[in-house]
Design a protein around this motif. Structure first.
Motif, PDB file in Angstrom:
ATOM      1  N   GLN A 190       0.826  -1.201   0.000  1.00  0.00           N
ATOM      2  CA  GLN A 190       0.000   0.000   0.000  1.00  0.00           C
ATOM      3  C   GLN A 190       0.865   1.257   0.000  1.00  0.00           C
ATOM      4  O   GLN A 190       2.027   1.237   0.424  1.00  0.00           O
ATOM      5  CB  GLN A 190      -0.934   0.009   1.214  1.00  0.00           C
ATOM      6  CG  GLN A 190      -1.882  -1.179   1.243  1.00  0.00           C
ATOM      7  CD  GLN A 190      -2.915  -1.113   2.334  1.00  0.00           C
ATOM      8  OE1 GLN A 190      -3.114  -0.078   2.971  1.00  0.00           O
ATOM      9  NE2 GLN A 190      -3.610  -2.220   2.560  1.00  0.00           N
ATOM     10  N   VAL A 228       0.278   5.627   0.729  1.00  0.00           N
ATOM     11  CA  VAL A 228      -0.579   6.742   1.129  1.00  0.00           C
ATOM     12  C   VAL A 228       0.113   8.040   0.740  1.00  0.00           C
ATOM     13  O   VAL A 228       1.255   8.287   1.141  1.00  0.00           O
ATOM     14  CB  VAL A 228      -0.849   6.714   2.647  1.00  0.00           C
ATOM     15  CG1 VAL A 228      -1.652   7.941   3.070  1.00  0.00           C
ATOM     16  CG2 VAL A 228      -1.564   5.432   3.043  1.00  0.00           C
ATOM     17  N   LEU A 286      -4.991  14.324   2.771  1.00  0.00           N
ATOM     18  CA  LEU A 286      -4.898  12.963   2.238  1.00  0.00           C
ATOM     19  C   LEU A 286      -5.198  13.016   0.746  1.00  0.00           C
ATOM     20  O   LEU A 286      -6.321  13.324   0.335  1.00  0.00           O
ATOM     21  CB  LEU A 286      -5.901  12.056   2.954  1.00  0.00           C
ATOM     22  CG  LEU A 286      -6.017  10.615   2.462  1.00  0.00           C
ATOM     23  CD1 LEU A 286      -4.720   9.847   2.670  1.00  0.00           C
ATOM     24  CD2 LEU A 286      -7.182   9.910   3.160  1.00  0.00           C
ATOM     25  N   TRP A 300      -4.700   6.770  -1.518  1.00  0.00           N
ATOM     26  CA  TRP A 300      -4.364   5.555  -0.769  1.00  0.00           C
ATOM     27  C   TRP A 300      -4.498   4.387  -1.733  1.00  0.00           C
ATOM     28  O   TRP A 300      -5.592   3.951  -2.053  1.00  0.00           O
ATOM     29  CB  TRP A 300      -5.291   5.389   0.430  1.00  0.00           C
ATOM     30  CG  TRP A 300      -4.871   4.320   1.407  1.00  0.00           C
ATOM     31  CD1 TRP A 300      -3.874   3.398   1.264  1.00  0.00           C
ATOM     32  CD2 TRP A 300      -5.456   4.067   2.696  1.00  0.00           C
ATOM     33  NE1 TRP A 300      -3.780   2.593   2.365  1.00  0.00           N
ATOM     34  CE2 TRP A 300      -4.746   2.990   3.272  1.00  0.00           C
ATOM     35  CE3 TRP A 300      -6.503   4.647   3.410  1.00  0.00           C
ATOM     36  CZ2 TRP A 300      -5.063   2.478   4.514  1.00  0.00           C
ATOM     37  CZ3 TRP A 300      -6.819   4.137   4.660  1.00  0.00           C
ATOM     38  CH2 TRP A 300      -6.113   3.076   5.218  1.00  0.00           C
ATOM     39  N   ASP A 342      -6.714   3.015  -6.168  1.00  0.00           N
ATOM     40  CA  ASP A 342      -6.656   4.184  -5.289  1.00  0.00           C
ATOM     41  C   ASP A 342      -8.066   4.460  -4.782  1.00  0.00           C
ATOM     42  O   ASP A 342      -8.959   4.834  -5.555  1.00  0.00           O
ATOM     43  CB  ASP A 342      -6.110   5.392  -6.050  1.00  0.00           C
ATOM     44  CG  ASP A 342      -5.835   6.592  -5.150  1.00  0.00           C
ATOM     45  OD1 ASP A 342      -6.278   6.578  -3.982  1.00  0.00           O
ATOM     46  OD2 ASP A 342      -5.179   7.542  -5.624  1.00  0.00           O
ATOM     47  N   TYR A 395       0.081  11.535  10.329  1.00  0.00           N
ATOM     48  CA  TYR A 395      -0.349  10.350   9.590  1.00  0.00           C
ATOM     49  C   TYR A 395       0.704   9.266   9.772  1.00  0.00           C
ATOM     50  O   TYR A 395       1.891   9.506   9.528  1.00  0.00           O
ATOM     51  CB  TYR A 395      -0.476  10.642   8.095  1.00  0.00           C
ATOM     52  CG  TYR A 395      -1.583  11.572   7.672  1.00  0.00           C
ATOM     53  CD1 TYR A 395      -2.775  11.063   7.157  1.00  0.00           C
ATOM     54  CD2 TYR A 395      -1.424  12.955   7.743  1.00  0.00           C
ATOM     55  CE1 TYR A 395      -3.780  11.912   6.720  1.00  0.00           C
ATOM     56  CE2 TYR A 395      -2.430  13.809   7.312  1.00  0.00           C
ATOM     57  CZ  TYR A 395      -3.609  13.278   6.806  1.00  0.00           C
ATOM     58  OH  TYR A 395      -4.600  14.137   6.370  1.00  0.00           O
ATOM     59  N   LEU A 411       1.504   5.131   8.803  1.00  0.00           N
ATOM     60  CA  LEU A 411       1.168   3.873   8.125  1.00  0.00           C
ATOM     61  C   LEU A 411       2.005   2.756   8.720  1.00  0.00           C
ATOM     62  O   LEU A 411       3.212   2.898   8.894  1.00  0.00           O
ATOM     63  CB  LEU A 411       1.432   3.979   6.621  1.00  0.00           C
ATOM     64  CG  LEU A 411       1.127   2.713   5.796  1.00  0.00           C
ATOM     65  CD1 LEU A 411      -0.359   2.415   5.771  1.00  0.00           C
ATOM     66  CD2 LEU A 411       1.687   2.852   4.377  1.00  0.00           C
ATOM     67  N   LEU A 462      -3.680   2.879   8.780  1.00  0.00           N
ATOM     68  CA  LEU A 462      -3.351   4.295   8.665  1.00  0.00           C
ATOM     69  C   LEU A 462      -4.011   5.019   9.820  1.00  0.00           C
ATOM     70  O   LEU A 462      -5.239   5.019   9.954  1.00  0.00           O
ATOM     71  CB  LEU A 462      -3.854   4.866   7.335  1.00  0.00           C
ATOM     72  CG  LEU A 462      -3.657   6.382   7.156  1.00  0.00           C
ATOM     73  CD1 LEU A 462      -2.179   6.733   7.085  1.00  0.00           C
ATOM     74  CD2 LEU A 462      -4.395   6.880   5.921  1.00  0.00           C
TER      75      LEU A 462
END
Length: 331
Positions: free
Chosen positions: A23, A25, A34, A37, A47, A146, A148, A154
Motif C-alpha cells: 500500500q 498513502v 490525504l 491511498w 486508489d 499520519y 502507516l 493508517l
C-alpha cells in the motif's frame, strides 16, 4: 518495511508518500491533506481516495482530503458564546458557517517532518493557527500526524494546544470509493456502523440537540447493508461498543475499509449533483453519488448543546484524538 518518500511534482508540489509492501498513502502539506491511498489488488493498483491531480483544483474544491478546522461542521448562525463573549463568524451556507468559513486549516500550508521505524512510517504536519480577525480566539498549535504500519493501518492523530480558551473540533474530509473509480456510484458499497443514534437535524442540516434512534429509519446501518439510494449528510453518534466503529466494503468485496476512532461521532456525506461531472484525478469524471466522505469528529452543534461532548479547548486541557483506518485487500 515501511518508509517515507518525498516527491516533487509539477501539479501537486511536495508530496509525502508513506508506503509498505502492498500500500501507499500520498499526503500534501497543503491542508495536511490525504491525496491518495493505493492498494495492490491482483495485478492492479486501486486508489480508494477520490480527489484531484493539482493543488489548484484542491484550492477550488477545498475539502477533498483536507484537515478541517478549527471547527468542522456547521456553526449555527455563525456565532458561538465562550466565557460570556459572543464570537461572530462570516456565514457561508444558509446563514450558517460551514467548516470554519473562509479561513480554515484546509487553506494552510503546514510544516512537515518525517519519521521511520521498523514497523511504521509517519509524517507530522504542524501549524500555528491564529485568526487575524479574532473570530476564533487564541493561538492554537495544531499537529496532524499520519502513520502507516506494515499491517496496513493508517492512523491520523490530532494534537492541539492553545493559549486562550477556544473551540477545536477537527476532522479529515477524505472522500472514498473502494472501486477506485469515482465514475461509479457508491450505492453498491456495503456499510456497517456501530451507532444506535444519529444527531437530529433540520432541513438546513444543522443539528437540533436531539438524538434519534436509527432503528427502522434510512440511517439504520447497525447491520451490514448496501448504501443504496439514501442521501447522507448526517452525524452518526458512535457507541464504541465493538472492535471497530465502521466497516465499508467494495461491491466486488475485494476491498474492505474499517474505521476505529475515539471521536464521539462520524459524519457521512454522499456526494451528489453538486459534485457530479467534476474532472477528478486519473481522468475520472465524478458520477452522481461517486464518493462518500467519512468524517470522525465531535458532534456538530456541540458548541451550543451541553448534552453533547464539549469541543472547548483550554490551555489546561490539550486536545488529543486518534482515528485508525485499516485497508484490507482480498484476492
Amino acid at each position: 518495511m515501511v518508509q517515507v518518500e518525498i516527491r516533487q511534482t509539477e501539479t501537486l508540489g511536495t508530496v509525502y508518500v508513506l508506503q509498505n509492501e502492498t500500500q501507499a498513502v500520498s499526503l500534501s502539506p497543503f491542508g495536511a491533506r490525504l491525496l491518495g491511498w493505493e492498494i495492490n489488488i491482483a495485478d492492479t493498483k486501486r486508489d480508494i481516495v477520490v480527489g484531484f491531480d493539482s493543488l489548484s483544483q484542491h484550492k477550488e474544491h477545498r475539502y477533498f482530503g483536507a484537515t478541517i478546522g478549527p471547527v468542522a461542521g456547521r456553526i449555527i448562525d455563525g456565532n458561538f458564546t465562550l466565557e460570556d463573549r459572543v464570537y461572530q463568524l462570516e456565514t457561508t451556507e444558509n446563514g450558517h458557517t460551514l467548516h470554519s468559513g473562509a479561513l480554515g486549516l484546509d487553506q494552510v500550508m503546514f510544516e512537515a517532518s518525517t519519521n521511520e521505524t521498523q514497523g511504521e512510517a509517519s509524517v507530522c504536519f504542524v501549524t500555528t493557527f491564529e485568526d487575524p480577525d479574532n473570530r476564533f480566539p487564541g493561538k492554537i498549535l495544531v499537529k496532524v500526524t499520519y502513520t502507516l504500519t506494515k499491517a496496513n493501518q493508517l492512523t491520523i492523530t490530532y494534537d492541539a494546544t492553545t493559549d486562550t480558551p477556544t473551540l477545536f473540533n477537527p476532522t479529515n474530509h477524505g472522500y472514498f470509493n473502494l472501486t477506485g473509480d469515482a465514475g461509479q456510484a457508491i450505492n453498491a458499497h456495503h456499510l456497517q456502523i456501530n451507532a444506535h443514534h444519529v444527531a437530529a437535524k433540520k432541513a438546513d442540516v444543522t443539528t437540533t440537540g436531539e438524538r434519534l434512534v436509527v432503528t427502522d429509519t434510512p440511517y439504520d446501518f447497525e447491520q451490514t447493508k448496501r448504501i443504496g439510494e439514501v442521501a447522507l449528510d448526517d452525524p452518526f453518534i458512535l457507541d464504541h461498543e465493538e472492535a471497530v466503529d465502521l466497516v465499508l466494503t467494495s461491491p466486488d468485496e475485494q476491498v474492505v475499509l474499517t474505521v476505529n476512532t475515539d471521536a464521539p461521532a462520524v459524519i457521512l456525506y454522499t456526494t451528489g449533483s453538486h459534485e457530479e461531472g467534476q474532472m477528478m484525478k486519473q481522468n475520472q469524471t465524478m458520477a452522481n453519488r461517486g464518493s462518500i466522505a467519512i468524517e470522525t469528529q465531535g458532534i456538530p452543534g456541540s458548541e451550543r448543546y451541553e448534552q453533547f461532548p464539549s469541543i472547548v479547548l483550554t490551555p489546561e486541557t490539550p486536545f488529543h484524538s486518534q482515528t485508525t483506518y485499516e485497508l484490507i485487500g482480498k484476492e
